[in-house]
Design an enzyme around this catalytic site. Structure first.
Site, mmCIF file in Angstrom:
data_model
loop_
_atom_site.group_PDB
_atom_site.id
_atom_site.type_symbol
_atom_site.label_atom_id
_atom_site.label_comp_id
_atom_site.label_asym_id
_atom_site.label_seq_id
_atom_site.Cartn_x
_atom_site.Cartn_y
_atom_site.Cartn_z
ATOM 1 C CG LEU A 226 53.450 -47.613 -19.945
ATOM 2 C CD1 LEU A 226 54.314 -47.608 -19.076
ATOM 3 C CD2 LEU A 226 53.670 -48.791 -21.177
ATOM 4 C CG HIS B 275 62.404 -45.267 -39.762
ATOM 5 N ND1 HIS B 275 63.351 -44.567 -38.959
ATOM 6 C CD2 HIS B 275 62.905 -44.511 -41.155
ATOM 7 C CE1 HIS B 275 63.885 -43.622 -39.600
ATOM 8 N NE2 HIS B 275 63.641 -43.644 -40.743
ATOM 9 C CG ASP C 279 70.078 -41.895 -33.483
ATOM 10 O OD1 ASP C 279 69.468 -41.988 -34.597
ATOM 11 O OD2 ASP C 279 71.127 -41.437 -33.002
HETATM 12 C C1 FPP Z 1 66.090 -42.266 -35.454
HETATM 13 O O1 FPP Z 1 67.107 -43.051 -36.291
HETATM 14 C C2 FPP Z 1 64.800 -42.597 -35.638
HETATM 15 C C3 FPP Z 1 63.936 -41.789 -36.124
HETATM 16 C C4 FPP Z 1 63.845 -40.424 -36.751
HETATM 17 C C5 FPP Z 1 62.443 -42.268 -36.287
HETATM 18 C C6 FPP Z 1 62.024 -43.250 -35.177
HETATM 19 C C7 FPP Z 1 60.493 -43.912 -35.492
HETATM 20 C C8 FPP Z 1 60.284 -45.017 -35.082
HETATM 21 C C9 FPP Z 1 61.195 -46.025 -34.291
HETATM 22 C C10 FPP Z 1 58.974 -45.508 -35.235
HETATM 23 C C11 FPP Z 1 57.951 -45.099 -34.490
HETATM 24 C C12 FPP Z 1 56.877 -44.894 -34.783
HETATM 25 C C13 FPP Z 1 55.653 -44.435 -34.162
HETATM 26 C C14 FPP Z 1 54.356 -43.845 -34.785
HETATM 27 C C15 FPP Z 1 56.024 -44.287 -32.647
HETATM 28 P P1 FPP Z 1 67.728 -42.317 -37.521
HETATM 29 O O2 FPP Z 1 66.820 -42.253 -38.816
HETATM 30 O O3 FPP Z 1 68.340 -40.991 -37.035
HETATM 31 O O4 FPP Z 1 68.845 -43.453 -38.063
HETATM 32 P P2 FPP Z 1 70.289 -43.165 -38.071
HETATM 33 O O5 FPP Z 1 70.739 -42.494 -37.025
HETATM 34 O O6 FPP Z 1 70.970 -44.328 -38.491
HETATM 35 O O7 FPP Z 1 70.364 -42.342 -39.307
HETATM 36 MG MG MG Z 2 70.005 -40.571 -36.101
#
Ligand code: FPP
Ligand code: MG
Length: 300
Positions: A149, A52, A35
């Site tokens: 893994l 992301h 997150d």
């Molecule tokens: C949460 O942060 C994260 C996500 C919704 C997406 C996570 C995805 C990745 C790290 C890419 C991985 C991709 C694959 C294919 C494995 P947020 O968007 O809620 O950020 P915030 O909390 O700051 O709003």
């Molecule tokens: Mg978030």
């Protein structure tokens, strides 16, 4: 960026890894809620999708650290069903990022095999665009023989949906089952995580102390670890701090956890725990899931 990074440890990082590993009680299975990607992007004046993408790079580092720490299974929350409610632009960008990364798996088969990484996507993939379903199925089939893994990627996932799907599966394929066959264990067998033991530790970044509908069935005895760092900023030190906290928690939890594992093993099929009706159902379920994957991965 590859799925497993070639992280170059400084000498003192190697030392710290060794010290923590030597402490014993390394989690067998760790779950990550990655997150804080958008807050990170905002703080760097970057578009959301770059947050992301940076997040993915940190996932690749984490996988490297997990492999080197001797962790056997990682489950990571990459896309919640709730995330479909975000702006169309962000959802499309996230799906494009996923396309790029799953395509990459097909290209780096050799590296994943060398590391013995098996990719399993858990979630309601029917909700995803067809081309992405296909890539996911191919990636899963390609790595299915690996066993060093296990990387479970929760994509298009929520716990409540997982449990709902499990009940639907019982209704759809459970002809011949009797009411007394319905048990917690049977529902567990129908979850996406059927082939996994529960996570020992759940690691969430960004200071949020919520579960957000992630693995709610599976984490009843899991050690929860929350840290304020945003996911794209995670370092080896944050990771080690989490593991160390888990090790300390284990000292209190170990007898209970051992008991749970024995219970799990006792309930396994080999111990004739299930009736023939349930065993038939589980066989049907296995071949149904295999067929779905196989026909997806061989279509085009
Ligand atoms: C949460 O942060 C994260 C996500 C919704 C997406 C996570 C995805 C990745 C790290 C890419 C991985 C991709 C694959 C294919 C494995 P947020 O968007 O809620 O950020 P915030 O909390 O700051 O709003
Ligand atoms: Mg978030």
């Amino acid at each position: 960026m590859s799925w497993v990074s070639d992280y170059q440890y400084k000498w003192y990082e190697t030392l710290a890894m060794n010290v923590v590993r030597a402490g014993g009680n390394v989690p067998r299975h760790i779950a990550f809620v990655m997150d804080g990607n958008r807050r990170y992007a905002k703080s760097q004046c970057l578009p959301k999708i770059d947050g992301h993408s940076h997040g993915f790079e940190k996932l690749a580092n984490c996988l490297r650290w997990c492999l080197d720490m001797g962790i056997k299974e990682v489950t990571t929350f990459a896309f919640s069903i709730e995330n479909y409610k975000r702006s169309e632009e962000e959802v499309n960008d996230l799906l494009d990022l996923a396309r790029e990364k799953f395509r990459k798996i097909l290209l780096e088969e050799q590296k994943l095999n060398e590391h013995g990484v098996r990719i399993r996507v858990i979630g309601n993939i029917n909700l995803l665009p067809e081309d992405l379903q296909l890539l996911i199925a191919k990636a899963m089939m390609l790595t299915e023989h690996n066993d060093k893994l296990f990387l479970n990627i929760a994509f298009s996932y929520t716990s409540r949906d997982e449990i709902t799907q499990a009940v639907e599966t019982i209704v759809k394929l459970g002809e011949g089952l009797e009411p007394e066959d319905i048990s917690q264990r049977l529902i567990e067998e129908c979850l996406y995580t059927r082939n996994s033991l529960p996570p020992d530790m759940l690691f969430r970044t960004s200071g949020e102390t919520r579960i957000s509908d992630f693995l709610m069935w599976q984490i009843s005895t899991t050690v929860l670890y929350f840290t304020n760092i945003l996911w794209p900023q995670i370092t080896l030190w944050n990771f080690l701090c989490g593991i160390f906290t888990y090790q300390r928690a284990c000292l209190r939890l170990e007898p209970f956890k051992r008991h749970k594992r024995i219970e799990h093993a006792m309930q396994a099929k080999e111990c004739n725990y299930y009736s023939d009706r349930v065993l038939n159902f589980l066989q049907k379920l296995d071949s149904y899931r295999k067929n779905v994957l196989y026909s997806l991965s061989t279509s085009n």
